[in-house]
Scaffold this active site. Structure first.
Site, PDB file in Angstrom:
ATOM      1  N   PRO A 129       0.797  -1.243   0.000  1.00  0.00           N
ATOM      2  CA  PRO A 129       0.000   0.000   0.000  1.00  0.00           C
ATOM      3  C   PRO A 129       0.824   1.286   0.000  1.00  0.00           C
ATOM      4  O   PRO A 129       0.262   2.369   0.113  1.00  0.00           O
ATOM      5  CB  PRO A 129      -0.787  -0.127   1.305  1.00  0.00           C
ATOM      6  CG  PRO A 129       0.145  -0.840   2.224  1.00  0.00           C
ATOM      7  CD  PRO A 129       0.870  -1.846   1.357  1.00  0.00           C
ATOM      8  N   GLY A 130       2.166   1.170  -0.081  1.00  0.00           N
ATOM      9  CA  GLY A 130       2.970   2.371  -0.272  1.00  0.00           C
ATOM     10  C   GLY A 130       3.883   2.750   0.871  1.00  0.00           C
ATOM     11  O   GLY A 130       4.363   3.894   0.912  1.00  0.00           O
ATOM     12  N   GLY A 131       4.163   1.827   1.784  1.00  0.00           N
ATOM     13  CA  GLY A 131       5.033   2.162   2.916  1.00  0.00           C
ATOM     14  C   GLY A 131       6.414   2.606   2.487  1.00  0.00           C
ATOM     15  O   GLY A 131       6.927   3.634   2.954  1.00  0.00           O
ATOM     16  N   ASP A 181       2.586  -1.223  -8.870  1.00  0.00           N
ATOM     17  CA  ASP A 181       1.796  -2.290  -8.255  1.00  0.00           C
ATOM     18  C   ASP A 181       0.369  -2.211  -8.802  1.00  0.00           C
ATOM     19  O   ASP A 181      -0.198  -1.112  -8.869  1.00  0.00           O
ATOM     20  CB  ASP A 181       1.769  -2.131  -6.733  1.00  0.00           C
ATOM     21  CG  ASP A 181       1.352  -3.420  -6.032  1.00  0.00           C
ATOM     22  OD1 ASP A 181       0.224  -3.894  -6.277  1.00  0.00           O
ATOM     23  OD2 ASP A 181       2.151  -3.959  -5.242  1.00  0.00           O
ATOM     24  N   ASP A 183      10.287  -4.931  -2.225  1.00  0.00           N
ATOM     25  CA  ASP A 183       9.879  -5.709  -1.048  1.00  0.00           C
ATOM     26  C   ASP A 183       8.765  -6.683  -1.428  1.00  0.00           C
ATOM     27  O   ASP A 183       7.891  -6.994  -0.624  1.00  0.00           O
ATOM     28  CB  ASP A 183       9.415  -4.752   0.071  1.00  0.00           C
ATOM     29  CG  ASP A 183       9.203  -5.456   1.408  1.00  0.00           C
ATOM     30  OD1 ASP A 183       9.946  -6.404   1.701  1.00  0.00           O
ATOM     31  OD2 ASP A 183       8.285  -5.046   2.148  1.00  0.00           O
ATOM     32  N   LYS A 192      12.973 -13.173   0.353  1.00  0.00           N
ATOM     33  CA  LYS A 192      12.122 -14.011   1.199  1.00  0.00           C
ATOM     34  C   LYS A 192      12.676 -15.433   1.177  1.00  0.00           C
ATOM     35  O   LYS A 192      12.219 -16.306   0.443  1.00  0.00           O
ATOM     36  CB  LYS A 192      10.679 -13.987   0.703  1.00  0.00           C
ATOM     37  CG  LYS A 192      10.170 -12.623   0.248  1.00  0.00           C
ATOM     38  CD  LYS A 192      10.180 -11.583   1.353  1.00  0.00           C
ATOM     39  CE  LYS A 192       9.587 -10.272   0.853  1.00  0.00           C
ATOM     40  NZ  LYS A 192       9.605  -9.200   1.828  1.00  0.00           N
TER      41      LYS A 192
END
Length: 344
Positions: free
Chosen positions: A214-216, A232, A270, A300
């Site tokens: 969501p844009g962190g 995204d 990420d 990951k």
């Protein structure tokens, strides 16, 4: 109290085996390692400086804090902060702190040892005791660190330079306050990176955030002065959609790079995907980066043979990048953070 035994290292509890394997890969299969706490190990016959150098060279990524053990308080004394403080005073009396410098004292617990006091109370006892000797004590920001790790087998005291400790937080446990403007908890990973490894980000320019929703990370990049292309298919937080310097590209990373002709100064990634596939995406991104541009990504790795996964990812990234940092940070979960620069 026992004589010095070796290097205490902190790792995530479920990364202990990976950290031990990396140590053996770096220093030989005969390296003597033993577990002294759920997330603490001891390696014998080395110095913290030697291990820190392997960490800085990205040979070891699953260790997040180091110190040279100088004392081990056991028996009845381990339950008495005053007794531990006396040992700490003895240790510090032999240190040369240099003119104008104080000492950082850091205390933490590995697991849940029942000692009758908290790590905070132990810090206070030691700080007050050292203060009586005229030693200026802080929690961080000093060139020398006295570490006090409470384990089920006693309290282990270590001394190290701040630089070779890898991070200036007790046991590498970075605690960050939540920003009221925070979009997601993923921001902590990027904020911790900038504390542990202050990379030479350009002042402004163009950045691309892959898998941004969501844009962190987009928000953090904006605070650094970048114009951000947030890639995204998903939505961004409302506070970002009104920012004219955030360009939301509702598509995949592959499609974005196929049609983009822009050159970027920073790329971050990420995305939740197979780590080797994530590296392939970064190789595609390299053709859209200026020489010397910085790439930041999380891999990951999961828990199945993570050391082998990291080895394969390093080989992939080194086709186009120089890796300058790779470590499992406190805010990483079954993943690690990598920083690399685009080769000319």
């Amino acid at each position: 109290m026992t004589s010095p035994e070796g290097v205490l290292f902190a790792t995530a509890e479920d990364s202990y085996r990976a950290a031990s394997l990396e140590l053996k890969n770096a220093f030989g299969r005969q390296t003597d390692i033993k577990r002294v706490g759920p997330d603490e190990g001891m390696v014998v016959g080395l110095t913290a400086a030697q291990v820190a150098e392997a960490c800085r060279n990205a040979e070891i990524v699953f260790i997040k804090h180091l110190t040279n053990q100088v004392a081990h308080v056991t028996g009845a004394d381990q339950a008495d902060p005053a007794a531990i403080s006396r040992v700490a005073r003895e240790v510090v009396s032999g240190l040369d702190l240099g003119d104008g410098h104080g000492l950082a004292v850091q205390a933490w617990a590995s697991g849940s040892p029942r000692m009758g006091y908290t790590s905070g109370e132990l810090f206070t006892a030691i700080a007050e005791s050292l203060g009586e000797d005229g030693v200026r004590v802080g929690r961080a920001g000093e060139p020398v660190v006295l570490s006090c790790c409470i384990t089920p087998e006693g309290v282990r005291l270590g001394v190290n330079t701040a630089a070779d400790s890898l991070t200036d937080w007790p046991g590498g446990r970075v605690r960050l306050a939540r920003d009221p403007a925070q979009v997601s908890r993923a921001e902590f990973k990027l904020e911790e990176l900038f504390q542990v490894f202050p990379s030479d980000l350009p002042t402004g320019g163009r950045a691309v955030d892959l898998g941004a929703s969501p844009g962190g990370w987009t928000r953090i990049l904006r605070t650094k002065g970048f114009d951000v292309w947030a890639v995204d298919p998903g939505d961004l937080a409302p506070q970002l959609t009104g920012d004219r310097r955030v360009h939301h590209e509702r598509t995949t990373a592959g499609e974005f790079f196929r049609r983009s002709n822009r050159a970027f100064d920073v790329v971050v990634n990420d995305m939740r995907m197979d780590p080797e596939l994530s590296c392939e995406v970064m190789l595609d991104a390299a053709t859209h980066l200026r020489p010397g541009a910085i790439a930041i990504l999380t891999l990951k790795t999961g828990t199945y043979r993570p050391v082998e996964v990291v080895d394969r990812c390093r080989r992939l990234l080194r086709k186009r990048y120089d890796i300058t940092f790779a470590r499992q940070l406190h805010h990483n979960r079954h993943e690690l953070t990598v920083v690399a620069t685009r080769r000319a």
